[in-house]
Design a protein around this motif. Structure first.
Motif: not given
Lengths: 160, 160
Positions: B67-75, B80-86
């Motif tokens: 499994a991935r260690l940091h799946p949260e990085l994907d979104s 998602n493009p830059d500047k759309s997420q924290n």
């Protein structure tokens, strides 16, 4: 395909993919666009393209394939900075790009797996005994990365 | 070292060199510098760094390491493009970078030459029979090129 040949196949695919992407990106630019800087105050696109062509051409002696096809590119695109020398046109670079990479591909295709692990010309026999990774295969991978590195920069400029 | 192992050694050196250069470049930037755009209107440096971290993290399932260690990085950095997420801070990305690449290195080190030629998880058994180059080794080379591509872009921004 043998295990050894499979590794070489992967590396050659990676090389060819980057060579083709580079040709496609720069080949689509007008002579005027090629004279634009990659970023304010930085190298022009024509310089990046010529720099990559000169680096590929330098592989002939480095990998033991014989003399360079275009040694004149060095003073323009490697040993001197951008804007200090007259540069070939994009049309000329496009022709040189194809010539150099076709000839390299022919030379690459003749190497056996053990040929790929022979030392390159810029390392001495003595150093090579201690550092056997300084071989043709490592050069191929490194130059593929070098293409990708500058391709990323050119892509950024192209989209501006 | 066997011929097969020599090819893997070269590829792993290329991977590690690009991972280290990337860590060094981004790791030297302040939180403020990381929020700057690579070029006017383009992705910020933090986005490039996170994008590369997410791409590396995605190698765990792709190469069959678990499994991935940091799946949260994907979104945040891929879907998602830059500047759309924290985005995480640079300090957090630096920690994640080391964690992901240390674990990948451990997994890479356990693979035999024939393991490297096994199919990756995103290709079917059927397609792999027709296209045996869609293996782990090709992924390693491709991701090394991907690192170099964005590293070249970050270098351009860093020097501005």
């Amino acid at each position: 395909m043998s295990i050894e040949s499979s590794f070489i196949d992967s590396a050659l695919r990676g090389w060819k993919s980057n060579v083709d992407r580079t040709a496609k990106l720069f080949g689509a630019l007008t002579e005027e666009q090629l004279l634009q800087e990659v970023a304010p105050g930085k190298n022009r696109l024509i310089y990046l393209w010529g720099h990559l062509a000169a680096s590929s051409d330098a592989l002939f002696p480095l990998l033991g394939f014989g003399a360079r096809l275009h040694p004149e590119l060095d003073s323009i695109f490697i040993s001197n900075p951008d804007k200090s020398q007259n540069t070939p046109t994009g049309a000329e670079l496009k022709r040189i790009w194809v010539e150099v990479h076709d000839a390299l591909w022919t030379a690459f295709s003749k190497l056996s797996p053990s040929d790929w692990l022979q030392k390159h010309a810029a390392v001495s026999e003595e150093d090579f005994r201690l550092e056997p990774h300084r071989n043709r295969f490592t050069i191929l991978l490194g130059r593929t990365g070098h293409l990708a590195y500058h391709l990323g920069q050119a892509k950024l400029a192209q989209q501006q």
